[in-house]
Design a protein around this motif. Structure first.
Motif, PDB file in Angstrom:
ATOM      1  N   PRO A 189      21.353  32.869  85.383  1.00 15.34           N
ATOM      2  CA  PRO A 189      22.673  33.237  84.866  1.00 15.34           C
ATOM      3  C   PRO A 189      22.876  32.775  83.437  1.00 15.34           C
ATOM      4  O   PRO A 189      22.115  31.965  82.912  1.00 15.34           O
ATOM      5  N   ARG A 190      23.943  33.252  82.823  1.00 13.95           N
ATOM      6  CA  ARG A 190      24.215  32.948  81.423  1.00 13.95           C
ATOM      7  C   ARG A 190      24.461  31.464  81.187  1.00 13.95           C
ATOM      8  O   ARG A 190      24.319  30.972  80.068  1.00 13.95           O
ATOM      9  N   ALA A 191      24.791  30.723  82.236  1.00 19.40           N
ATOM     10  CA  ALA A 191      25.064  29.287  82.088  1.00 19.40           C
ATOM     11  C   ALA A 191      23.807  28.481  81.792  1.00 19.40           C
ATOM     12  O   ALA A 191      23.893  27.314  81.374  1.00 19.40           O
ATOM     13  N   VAL A 192      22.638  29.075  81.991  1.00 20.52           N
ATOM     14  CA  VAL A 192      21.389  28.336  81.763  1.00 20.52           C
ATOM     15  C   VAL A 192      21.275  27.899  80.307  1.00 20.52           C
ATOM     16  O   VAL A 192      20.926  26.749  80.011  1.00 20.52           O
ATOM     17  N   ALA A 193      21.570  28.791  79.376  1.00 24.88           N
ATOM     18  CA  ALA A 193      21.412  28.465  77.952  1.00 24.88           C
ATOM     19  C   ALA A 193      22.296  27.288  77.525  1.00 24.88           C
ATOM     20  O   ALA A 193      21.806  26.346  76.886  1.00 24.88           O
ATOM     21  N   PRO A 194      23.607  27.285  77.859  1.00 24.57           N
ATOM     22  CA  PRO A 194      24.413  26.102  77.514  1.00 24.57           C
ATOM     23  C   PRO A 194      23.914  24.817  78.162  1.00 24.57           C
ATOM     24  O   PRO A 194      23.999  23.741  77.565  1.00 24.57           O
ATOM     25  N   LEU A 195      23.375  24.930  79.379  1.00 26.34           N
ATOM     26  CA  LEU A 195      22.829  23.738  80.038  1.00 26.34           C
ATOM     27  C   LEU A 195      21.612  23.208  79.279  1.00 26.34           C
ATOM     28  O   LEU A 195      21.412  21.997  79.190  1.00 26.34           O
ATOM     29  N   VAL A 196      20.801  24.108  78.739  1.00 21.02           N
ATOM     30  CA  VAL A 196      19.649  23.690  77.928  1.00 21.02           C
ATOM     31  C   VAL A 196      20.135  22.926  76.693  1.00 21.02           C
ATOM     32  O   VAL A 196      19.593  21.865  76.344  1.00 21.02           O
ATOM     33  N   ILE A 197      21.168  23.456  76.035  1.00 20.00           N
ATOM     34  CA  ILE A 197      21.716  22.776  74.854  1.00 20.00           C
ATOM     35  C   ILE A 197      22.249  21.400  75.234  1.00 20.00           C
ATOM     36  O   ILE A 197      22.000  20.399  74.541  1.00 20.00           O
ATOM     37  N   ALA A 198      22.971  21.322  76.356  1.00 23.89           N
ATOM     38  CA  ALA A 198      23.515  20.036  76.799  1.00 23.89           C
ATOM     39  C   ALA A 198      22.406  19.038  77.095  1.00 23.89           C
ATOM     40  O   ALA A 198      22.505  17.850  76.746  1.00 23.89           O
ATOM     41  N   ALA A 199      21.329  19.498  77.737  1.00 23.52           N
ATOM     42  CA  ALA A 199      20.207  18.614  78.043  1.00 23.52           C
ATOM     43  C   ALA A 199      19.553  18.103  76.759  1.00 23.52           C
ATOM     44  O   ALA A 199      19.173  16.924  76.660  1.00 23.52           O
ATOM     45  N   LEU A 200      19.446  18.972  75.756  1.00 20.51           N
ATOM     46  CA  LEU A 200      18.853  18.556  74.482  1.00 20.51           C
ATOM     47  C   LEU A 200      19.738  17.531  73.775  1.00 20.51           C
ATOM     48  O   LEU A 200      19.236  16.606  73.124  1.00 20.51           O
ATOM     49  N   VAL A 201      21.057  17.684  73.890  1.00 20.93           N
ATOM     50  CA  VAL A 201      21.961  16.690  73.319  1.00 20.93           C
ATOM     51  C   VAL A 201      21.702  15.320  73.939  1.00 20.93           C
ATOM     52  O   VAL A 201      21.601  14.305  73.239  1.00 20.93           O
TER      53      VAL A 201
END
Length: 483
Positions: A334-346
Protein backbone atom coordinates in the motif's frame (compact mmCIF):
# COMPACT_ATOMS: atom_id res chain seq x y z
CA UNK A 1 4.34 24.94 1.99
CA UNK A 2 2.48 21.87 3.26
CA UNK A 3 5.06 19.65 1.59
CA UNK A 4 8.10 21.73 2.52
CA UNK A 5 7.44 21.95 6.25
CA UNK A 6 7.25 18.14 6.74
CA UNK A 7 10.42 17.82 4.65
CA UNK A 8 12.31 20.30 6.84
CA UNK A 9 10.86 18.72 9.99
CA UNK A 10 12.01 15.26 8.92
CA UNK A 11 15.54 16.54 8.26
CA UNK A 12 15.61 18.29 11.64
CA UNK A 13 14.39 15.15 13.38
CA UNK A 14 17.07 13.09 11.66
CA UNK A 15 20.05 15.35 12.32
CA UNK A 16 18.96 18.00 14.82
CA UNK A 17 20.78 16.27 17.67
CA UNK A 18 24.05 17.20 15.96
CA UNK A 19 23.66 20.60 17.65
CA UNK A 20 24.81 18.95 20.87
CA UNK A 21 27.89 17.41 19.31
CA UNK A 22 31.47 18.63 19.47
CA UNK A 23 34.46 18.68 17.14
CA UNK A 24 35.86 15.59 15.41
CA UNK A 25 39.00 14.53 13.58
CA UNK A 26 39.95 17.26 11.03
CA UNK A 27 37.63 19.79 12.70
CA UNK A 28 40.49 20.73 15.03
CA UNK A 29 42.51 21.93 12.04
CA UNK A 30 40.20 24.95 11.97
CA UNK A 31 42.00 26.20 15.08
CA UNK A 32 45.49 25.32 13.82
CA UNK A 33 45.16 27.12 10.49
CA UNK A 34 46.67 30.59 10.70
CA UNK A 35 44.51 31.75 7.78
CA UNK A 36 41.37 31.02 9.81
CA UNK A 37 42.41 33.11 12.79
CA UNK A 38 40.05 36.11 13.04
CA UNK A 39 43.01 38.48 13.26
CA UNK A 40 44.33 37.31 9.88
CA UNK A 41 41.40 38.86 8.01
CA UNK A 42 39.11 37.05 5.63
CA UNK A 43 41.03 38.05 2.49
CA UNK A 44 43.89 35.66 3.32
CA UNK A 45 41.46 32.78 2.76
CA UNK A 46 41.44 33.47 -0.98
CA UNK A 47 45.08 32.47 -1.50
CA UNK A 48 45.99 30.62 -4.70
CA UNK A 49 46.60 27.33 -2.89
CA UNK A 50 43.21 27.41 -1.17
CA UNK A 51 40.82 25.40 -3.33
CA UNK A 52 37.72 25.91 -1.15
CA UNK A 53 37.72 29.59 -0.15
CA UNK A 54 33.95 29.89 0.35
CA UNK A 55 33.96 27.00 2.80
CA UNK A 56 36.98 28.44 4.59
CA UNK A 57 35.17 31.77 4.76
CA UNK A 58 32.31 30.11 6.67
CA UNK A 59 34.84 28.54 9.05
CA UNK A 60 36.48 31.95 9.53
CA UNK A 61 33.08 33.49 10.32
CA UNK A 62 32.24 30.70 12.76
CA UNK A 63 35.56 31.15 14.52
CA UNK A 64 35.27 34.94 14.59
CA UNK A 65 31.74 34.85 16.02
CA UNK A 66 31.80 31.76 18.21
CA UNK A 67 35.42 30.87 18.89
CA UNK A 68 35.67 27.21 19.87
CA UNK A 69 31.99 26.75 20.72
CA UNK A 70 30.88 23.88 18.46
CA UNK A 71 27.19 24.88 18.50
CA UNK A 72 27.51 27.58 15.85
CA UNK A 73 29.50 25.34 13.53
CA UNK A 74 26.94 22.52 13.74
CA UNK A 75 24.04 24.95 13.42
CA UNK A 76 25.43 26.27 10.13
CA UNK A 77 25.95 22.73 8.81
CA UNK A 78 22.34 21.91 9.69
CA UNK A 79 20.95 25.10 8.11
CA UNK A 80 22.89 24.41 4.91
CA UNK A 81 21.55 20.84 4.83
CA UNK A 82 17.98 22.13 5.19
CA UNK A 83 18.62 24.60 2.37
CA UNK A 84 20.02 21.82 0.17
CA UNK A 85 17.01 19.58 0.86
CA UNK A 86 14.50 22.32 0.07
CA UNK A 87 16.34 23.34 -3.11
CA UNK A 88 16.50 19.68 -4.11
CA UNK A 89 12.73 19.47 -3.74
CA UNK A 90 12.24 22.56 -5.91
CA UNK A 91 14.41 21.00 -8.61
CA UNK A 92 12.69 17.63 -8.43
CA UNK A 93 9.23 19.23 -8.69
CA UNK A 94 10.19 20.31 -12.21
CA UNK A 95 11.40 16.83 -13.18
CA UNK A 96 8.80 14.40 -11.76
CA UNK A 97 5.34 14.33 -10.22
CA UNK A 98 4.78 15.95 -6.82
CA UNK A 99 4.59 12.75 -4.70
CA UNK A 100 7.67 11.21 -6.26
CA UNK A 101 9.57 14.49 -5.93
CA UNK A 102 8.73 14.72 -2.22
CA UNK A 103 9.82 11.12 -1.59
CA UNK A 104 13.10 11.71 -3.43
CA UNK A 105 13.77 14.93 -1.51
CA UNK A 106 12.92 13.18 1.77
CA UNK A 107 15.33 10.35 1.00
CA UNK A 108 18.01 12.94 0.30
CA UNK A 109 17.18 14.82 3.49
CA UNK A 110 17.04 11.97 6.03
CA UNK A 111 19.08 9.02 4.76
CA UNK A 112 21.78 7.97 7.28
CA UNK A 113 24.34 7.97 4.47
CA UNK A 114 24.12 11.78 4.78
CA UNK A 115 25.06 11.73 8.47
CA UNK A 116 28.79 12.18 7.94
CA UNK A 117 28.31 15.26 5.78
CA UNK A 118 25.82 16.87 8.18
CA UNK A 119 27.29 15.83 11.55
CA UNK A 120 30.95 16.42 10.67
CA UNK A 121 31.84 20.12 10.59
CA UNK A 122 34.82 19.62 8.25
CA UNK A 123 32.47 18.03 5.68
CA UNK A 124 30.58 21.31 5.29
CA UNK A 125 32.31 21.90 1.96
CA UNK A 126 30.21 19.36 0.09
CA UNK A 127 26.93 20.60 1.62
CA UNK A 128 27.75 24.20 0.67
CA UNK A 129 28.72 23.07 -2.84
CA UNK A 130 25.45 21.12 -3.13
CA UNK A 131 23.41 24.20 -2.17
CA UNK A 132 24.96 26.14 -5.06
CA UNK A 133 24.72 23.17 -7.45
CA UNK A 134 21.00 22.74 -6.76
CA UNK A 135 20.48 26.49 -7.10
CA UNK A 136 22.34 26.30 -10.42
CA UNK A 137 20.13 23.44 -11.61
CA UNK A 138 17.03 25.39 -10.61
CA UNK A 139 18.24 28.48 -12.49
CA UNK A 140 18.94 26.34 -15.54
CA UNK A 141 15.43 24.91 -15.50
CA UNK A 142 14.04 28.43 -15.10
CA UNK A 143 15.79 29.25 -18.40
CA UNK A 144 18.47 31.44 -16.78
CA UNK A 145 21.58 29.58 -17.98
CA UNK A 146 24.17 32.25 -17.24
CA UNK A 147 22.92 32.62 -13.68
CA UNK A 148 23.33 28.85 -13.50
CA UNK A 149 26.95 29.26 -14.61
CA UNK A 150 27.62 31.87 -11.90
CA UNK A 151 26.06 29.69 -9.20
CA UNK A 152 28.12 26.71 -10.35
CA UNK A 153 31.26 28.84 -10.08
CA UNK A 154 30.36 29.47 -6.44
CA UNK A 155 29.84 25.74 -5.95
CA UNK A 156 33.37 25.09 -7.19
CA UNK A 157 34.69 27.68 -4.73
CA UNK A 158 32.99 25.66 -1.96
CA UNK A 159 34.34 22.29 -3.05
CA UNK A 160 35.87 21.15 -6.33
CA UNK A 161 34.26 17.70 -5.98
CA UNK A 162 31.17 19.02 -7.78
CA UNK A 163 33.19 19.48 -10.99
CA UNK A 164 31.24 16.83 -12.91
CA UNK A 165 27.93 18.67 -12.50
CA UNK A 166 28.00 20.01 -16.10
CA UNK A 167 27.99 16.41 -17.37
CA UNK A 168 25.03 15.50 -15.17
CA UNK A 169 23.29 18.72 -16.22
CA UNK A 170 23.80 17.88 -19.89
CA UNK A 171 22.24 14.46 -19.27
CA UNK A 172 19.21 15.91 -17.47
CA UNK A 173 18.85 18.66 -20.06
CA UNK A 174 18.84 16.13 -22.88
CA UNK A 175 16.52 13.61 -21.24
CA UNK A 176 14.27 15.19 -18.60
CA UNK A 177 14.24 18.97 -18.48
CA UNK A 178 11.19 20.35 -20.25
CA UNK A 179 12.05 23.41 -22.31
CA UNK A 180 9.65 26.18 -23.41
CA UNK A 181 8.50 25.90 -27.00
CA UNK A 182 10.57 28.93 -27.97
CA UNK A 183 13.66 27.28 -26.54
CA UNK A 184 13.34 23.94 -28.34
CA UNK A 185 16.08 24.75 -30.81
CA UNK A 186 18.43 26.21 -28.27
CA UNK A 187 21.11 23.74 -27.24
CA UNK A 188 22.61 26.22 -24.76
CA UNK A 189 26.07 24.91 -25.54
CA UNK A 190 27.82 28.16 -24.59
CA UNK A 191 26.79 28.09 -20.90
CA UNK A 192 27.56 24.36 -20.70
CA UNK A 193 30.97 24.99 -22.26
CA UNK A 194 31.58 27.75 -19.73
CA UNK A 195 30.74 25.35 -16.90
CA UNK A 196 33.10 22.73 -18.29
CA UNK A 197 35.87 25.35 -18.56
CA UNK A 198 35.29 26.29 -14.92
CA UNK A 199 35.48 22.62 -13.94
CA UNK A 200 38.75 22.20 -15.82
CA UNK A 201 40.20 25.30 -14.14
CA UNK A 202 39.11 24.04 -10.72
CA UNK A 203 40.65 20.64 -11.44
CA UNK A 204 43.98 22.15 -12.48
CA UNK A 205 43.97 24.38 -9.40
CA UNK A 206 43.29 21.38 -7.18
CA UNK A 207 46.13 19.41 -8.76
CA UNK A 208 48.47 22.35 -8.20
CA UNK A 209 47.38 22.75 -4.58
CA UNK A 210 47.74 19.03 -3.90
CA UNK A 211 51.28 19.08 -5.27
CA UNK A 212 52.32 22.32 -3.56
CA UNK A 213 50.85 21.73 -0.10
CA UNK A 214 52.58 19.23 2.22
CA UNK A 215 50.43 16.48 3.71
CA UNK A 216 47.36 16.89 1.49
CA UNK A 217 46.94 13.10 1.07
CA UNK A 218 45.71 13.63 -2.47
CA UNK A 219 47.24 13.30 -5.90
CA UNK A 220 50.91 12.29 -5.71
CA UNK A 221 50.71 12.39 -1.89
CA UNK A 222 47.78 9.96 -1.71
CA UNK A 223 49.98 6.88 -1.41
CA UNK A 224 48.08 5.08 -4.18
CA UNK A 225 48.43 5.21 -7.96
CA UNK A 226 45.58 6.39 -10.21
CA UNK A 227 45.22 2.85 -11.60
CA UNK A 228 44.96 1.21 -8.19
CA UNK A 229 42.60 3.94 -7.02
CA UNK A 230 40.38 3.30 -10.04
CA UNK A 231 40.35 -0.44 -9.30
CA UNK A 232 39.30 0.22 -5.72
CA UNK A 233 36.51 2.58 -6.73
CA UNK A 234 34.66 -0.18 -8.58
CA UNK A 235 34.12 -2.04 -5.31
CA UNK A 236 33.65 1.23 -3.39
CA UNK A 237 30.71 2.23 -5.61
CA UNK A 238 29.01 -1.09 -4.85
CA UNK A 239 29.61 -0.42 -1.16
CA UNK A 240 27.93 2.98 -1.44
CA UNK A 241 24.97 1.39 -3.23
CA UNK A 242 24.71 -1.30 -0.55
CA UNK A 243 24.75 1.30 2.24
CA UNK A 244 22.00 3.19 0.44
CA UNK A 245 19.80 0.11 0.00
CA UNK A 246 20.67 -1.53 3.34
CA UNK A 247 21.73 1.29 5.70
CA UNK A 248 23.82 -0.76 8.12
CA UNK A 249 27.57 -1.02 8.68
CA UNK A 250 28.48 2.66 8.62
CA UNK A 251 31.81 3.85 9.96
CA UNK A 252 33.82 7.04 9.72
CA UNK A 253 36.91 5.05 8.65
CA UNK A 254 36.03 1.94 6.60
CA UNK A 255 38.64 -0.73 5.95
CA UNK A 256 38.90 -0.64 2.17
CA UNK A 257 41.77 -2.26 0.31
CA UNK A 258 42.83 -2.10 -3.32
CA UNK A 259 41.32 -5.27 -4.83
CA UNK A 260 43.01 -7.64 -7.28
CA UNK A 261 42.86 -6.28 -10.82
CA UNK A 262 40.31 -8.88 -11.94
CA UNK A 263 37.94 -7.98 -9.11
CA UNK A 264 38.21 -4.23 -9.66
CA UNK A 265 37.62 -4.61 -13.41
CA UNK A 266 34.71 -6.99 -12.76
CA UNK A 267 33.11 -4.45 -10.40
CA UNK A 268 33.29 -1.73 -13.04
CA UNK A 269 31.95 -4.09 -15.71
CA UNK A 270 29.04 -5.02 -13.45
CA UNK A 271 28.20 -1.32 -13.05
CA UNK A 272 28.34 -0.77 -16.82
CA UNK A 273 26.18 -3.83 -17.54
CA UNK A 274 23.61 -2.86 -14.91
CA UNK A 275 23.32 0.67 -16.31
CA UNK A 276 23.06 -0.61 -19.89
CA UNK A 277 20.26 -2.99 -18.89
CA UNK A 278 18.40 -0.18 -17.13
CA UNK A 279 18.74 2.09 -20.15
CA UNK A 280 17.01 -0.60 -22.15
CA UNK A 281 14.32 -1.65 -19.70
CA UNK A 282 13.74 1.30 -17.32
CA UNK A 283 14.97 4.50 -18.87
CA UNK A 284 13.82 6.94 -16.16
CA UNK A 285 15.72 5.08 -13.43
CA UNK A 286 18.73 4.72 -15.73
CA UNK A 287 18.89 8.48 -16.30
CA UNK A 288 19.06 9.21 -12.58
CA UNK A 289 21.55 6.44 -11.78
CA UNK A 290 23.78 7.56 -14.65
CA UNK A 291 23.59 11.08 -13.23
CA UNK A 292 24.74 9.76 -9.85
CA UNK A 293 27.64 7.93 -11.50
CA UNK A 294 28.68 11.09 -13.34
CA UNK A 295 28.64 13.16 -10.15
CA UNK A 296 30.93 10.60 -8.51
CA UNK A 297 33.59 10.87 -11.23
CA UNK A 298 35.78 13.47 -9.44
CA UNK A 299 36.05 11.36 -6.27
CA UNK A 300 35.67 7.81 -7.66
CA UNK A 301 37.76 7.55 -10.80
CA UNK A 302 41.44 8.30 -11.46
CA UNK A 303 42.05 11.22 -9.09
CA UNK A 304 43.57 9.45 -6.07
CA UNK A 305 42.98 10.26 -2.42
CA UNK A 306 44.40 8.49 0.60
CA UNK A 307 40.90 7.57 1.82
CA UNK A 308 39.53 5.13 -0.72
CA UNK A 309 35.96 5.45 0.55
CA UNK A 310 34.33 8.34 2.42
CA UNK A 311 30.58 8.44 2.99
CA UNK A 312 30.33 12.22 2.62
CA UNK A 313 31.33 11.89 -1.04
CA UNK A 314 27.82 10.56 -1.59
CA UNK A 315 26.12 13.78 -0.47
CA UNK A 316 25.73 15.34 -3.92
CA UNK A 317 25.14 12.06 -5.84
CA UNK A 318 22.49 11.23 -3.24
CA UNK A 319 19.99 13.45 -5.09
CA UNK A 320 19.86 11.44 -8.34
CA UNK A 321 20.19 8.21 -6.38
CA UNK A 322 17.23 9.23 -4.21
CA UNK A 323 15.24 10.15 -7.32
CA UNK A 324 15.83 6.69 -8.77
CA UNK A 325 14.80 5.07 -5.48
CA UNK A 326 11.67 7.24 -5.28
CA UNK A 327 10.58 5.92 -8.69
CA UNK A 328 10.66 2.47 -7.11
CA UNK A 329 8.98 3.50 -3.85
CA UNK A 330 5.93 5.05 -5.51
CA UNK A 331 5.16 1.67 -7.08
CA UNK A 332 4.92 -0.07 -3.72
CA UNK A 333 1.51 -0.93 -2.33
CA UNK A 334 0.00 0.00 0.00
CA UNK A 335 0.90 3.66 -0.32
CA UNK A 336 1.79 3.79 3.39
CA UNK A 337 4.96 1.78 2.74
CA UNK A 338 6.90 4.76 1.37
CA UNK A 339 6.24 7.05 4.39
CA UNK A 340 7.18 4.17 6.68
CA UNK A 341 10.50 3.84 4.84
CA UNK A 342 11.16 7.55 5.38
CA UNK A 343 10.26 7.24 9.07
CA UNK A 344 12.58 4.25 9.49
CA UNK A 345 15.43 6.19 7.85
CA UNK A 346 14.84 9.10 10.24
CA UNK A 347 15.22 6.71 13.18
CA UNK A 348 18.43 5.27 11.72
CA UNK A 349 19.84 8.76 11.13
CA UNK A 350 19.07 9.71 14.73
CA UNK A 351 21.14 6.68 15.71
CA UNK A 352 24.00 7.72 13.43
CA UNK A 353 23.92 11.23 14.87
CA UNK A 354 24.18 9.76 18.37
CA UNK A 355 27.32 7.90 17.29
CA UNK A 356 28.71 11.23 16.05
CA UNK A 357 27.89 12.83 19.41
CA UNK A 358 31.36 12.11 20.83
CA UNK A 359 34.81 11.23 19.56
CA UNK A 360 34.91 8.16 21.77
CA UNK A 361 31.69 6.62 20.42
CA UNK A 362 32.68 7.49 16.84
CA UNK A 363 36.09 5.86 17.03
CA UNK A 364 35.05 2.87 19.14
CA UNK A 365 32.67 2.00 16.34
CA UNK A 366 35.45 2.52 13.79
CA UNK A 367 37.78 0.16 15.67
CA UNK A 368 35.05 -2.50 15.71
CA UNK A 369 34.33 -2.09 12.00
CA UNK A 370 38.00 -2.01 10.94
CA UNK A 371 39.95 -4.26 13.32
CA UNK A 372 43.10 -4.23 11.16
CA UNK A 373 43.27 -0.50 10.56
CA UNK A 374 45.65 1.83 12.42
CA UNK A 375 43.95 5.23 12.26
CA UNK A 376 40.84 4.35 14.32
CA UNK A 377 43.11 3.20 17.15
CA UNK A 378 45.12 6.40 17.02
CA UNK A 379 41.96 8.51 17.12
CA UNK A 380 40.40 6.47 19.93
CA UNK A 381 43.64 6.74 21.92
CA UNK A 382 43.09 10.51 22.03
CA UNK A 383 39.79 10.08 23.83
CA UNK A 384 40.44 7.44 26.51
CA UNK A 385 42.54 7.11 29.65
CA UNK A 386 46.31 6.74 29.40
CA UNK A 387 46.50 3.00 30.06
CA UNK A 388 43.90 2.13 27.42
CA UNK A 389 45.43 4.62 25.00
CA UNK A 390 48.89 3.04 25.26
CA UNK A 391 47.33 -0.41 24.79
CA UNK A 392 45.56 0.76 21.63
CA UNK A 393 48.76 2.28 20.29
CA UNK A 394 50.71 -0.89 20.99
CA UNK A 395 48.11 -2.78 18.93
CA UNK A 396 48.53 -0.17 16.20
CA UNK A 397 52.32 -0.57 16.31
CA UNK A 398 51.98 -4.32 15.80
CA UNK A 399 49.73 -3.69 12.78
CA UNK A 400 52.04 -1.05 11.26
CA UNK A 401 55.52 -1.07 12.88
CA UNK A 402 56.89 1.74 10.68
CA UNK A 403 53.94 4.14 10.78
CA UNK A 404 55.23 7.51 12.08
CA UNK A 405 51.74 8.51 13.20
CA UNK A 406 51.73 5.70 15.77
CA UNK A 407 55.02 6.85 17.27
CA UNK A 408 53.88 10.48 17.26
CA UNK A 409 50.63 9.68 19.03
CA UNK A 410 52.43 7.48 21.57
CA UNK A 411 54.71 10.43 22.29
CA UNK A 412 51.73 12.74 22.83
CA UNK A 413 50.09 10.31 25.25
CA UNK A 414 53.32 9.90 27.21
CA UNK A 415 53.92 13.65 27.29
CA UNK A 416 50.40 14.27 28.62
CA UNK A 417 51.10 11.68 31.32
CA UNK A 418 54.21 13.61 32.41
CA UNK A 419 56.68 11.12 30.91
CA UNK A 420 58.60 13.62 28.77
CA UNK A 421 61.76 11.50 28.42
CA UNK A 422 59.85 8.54 26.97
CA UNK A 423 57.83 10.93 24.81
CA UNK A 424 61.05 12.39 23.36
CA UNK A 425 62.13 8.92 22.26
CA UNK A 426 58.81 8.35 20.46
CA UNK A 427 58.86 11.76 18.80
CA UNK A 428 62.42 11.09 17.65
CA UNK A 429 61.26 7.81 16.12
CA UNK A 430 58.40 9.57 14.34
CA UNK A 431 60.84 12.16 12.96
CA UNK A 432 63.20 9.45 11.74
CA UNK A 433 60.31 7.78 9.90
CA UNK A 434 58.92 11.05 8.45
CA UNK A 435 61.69 13.69 8.41
CA UNK A 436 59.71 16.13 6.23
CA UNK A 437 56.70 16.31 8.54
CA UNK A 438 56.62 19.69 10.31
CA UNK A 439 54.42 18.33 13.09
CA UNK A 440 57.13 15.87 14.11
CA UNK A 441 59.59 18.71 14.67
CA UNK A 442 56.99 20.66 16.62
CA UNK A 443 56.17 17.63 18.80
CA UNK A 444 59.83 16.97 19.54
CA UNK A 445 60.29 20.63 20.38
CA UNK A 446 57.48 20.43 22.96
CA UNK A 447 59.13 17.42 24.59
CA UNK A 448 62.52 19.14 24.61
CA UNK A 449 60.99 22.23 26.21
CA UNK A 450 59.38 20.04 28.88
CA UNK A 451 62.83 18.63 29.63
CA UNK A 452 64.31 22.13 29.94
CA UNK A 453 66.26 22.02 26.66
CA UNK A 454 64.99 25.40 25.49
CA UNK A 455 67.46 26.15 22.67
CA UNK A 456 67.02 22.71 21.12
CA UNK A 457 63.27 23.21 21.34
CA UNK A 458 63.58 26.59 19.61
CA UNK A 459 65.54 25.00 16.76
CA UNK A 460 62.79 22.39 16.26
CA UNK A 461 60.00 24.98 16.25
CA UNK A 462 61.88 27.07 13.70
CA UNK A 463 62.51 24.02 11.53
CA UNK A 464 58.80 23.13 11.71
CA UNK A 465 57.90 26.59 10.43
CA UNK A 466 60.43 26.31 7.61
CA UNK A 467 58.66 23.17 6.44
CA UNK A 468 55.14 24.51 7.03
CA UNK A 469 54.87 28.27 7.58
CA UNK A 470 51.17 27.90 8.35
CA UNK A 471 51.63 25.55 11.32
CA UNK A 472 49.98 27.64 14.04
CA UNK A 473 51.03 25.33 16.90
CA UNK A 474 54.72 25.73 16.10
CA UNK A 475 54.36 29.49 15.76
CA UNK A 476 52.62 29.71 19.13
CA UNK A 477 55.22 27.48 20.80
CA UNK A 478 58.00 29.63 19.41
CA UNK A 479 56.26 32.80 20.64
CA UNK A 480 56.08 31.36 24.17
CA UNK A 481 59.85 30.78 24.12
CA UNK A 482 60.58 34.42 23.23
CA UNK A 483 62.49 36.21 26.02
Amino acid sequence: MRARLPLAAAALAAFGASLGSGFHFDDYAIFDDAYLAPASGWSAIFAVRQTRPLTWLTFWLNRALGGQNALGYHALNLVLHLAAALLAYECLLRLMDRRTAWLAAALFAVHPLQAEAVDYIWARAIILAAVFVFASLLAWMENRPWLAVALFALALLAKEECAAFPLALWLLDACLIRKPAADKRSTRWAPLAAMLALSLAAGLRTIYAAAATPGTQAGAQAGVTPWHYLLAQGTVLWRYLRLFAIPYGFTVDPEIRVPPAWLGVAAWLAIAIALAALWRWWRDVAIWLTGAALLLLPSSSIFPAADLAVDRRMYLPMLPLAAAAALLLVRLRPRAVAPLVIAALVVLSIGRTQVWASDESLWREAVRRAPDKVRPRIQLARNVETAEALGLLEEARRIAPDDPAVAAETGRVLLAAGRAGEALTQFGRALALAPRDANNYNNRGVALEALGQTEAARDDFERALELDPGLAAARENLRKLAP
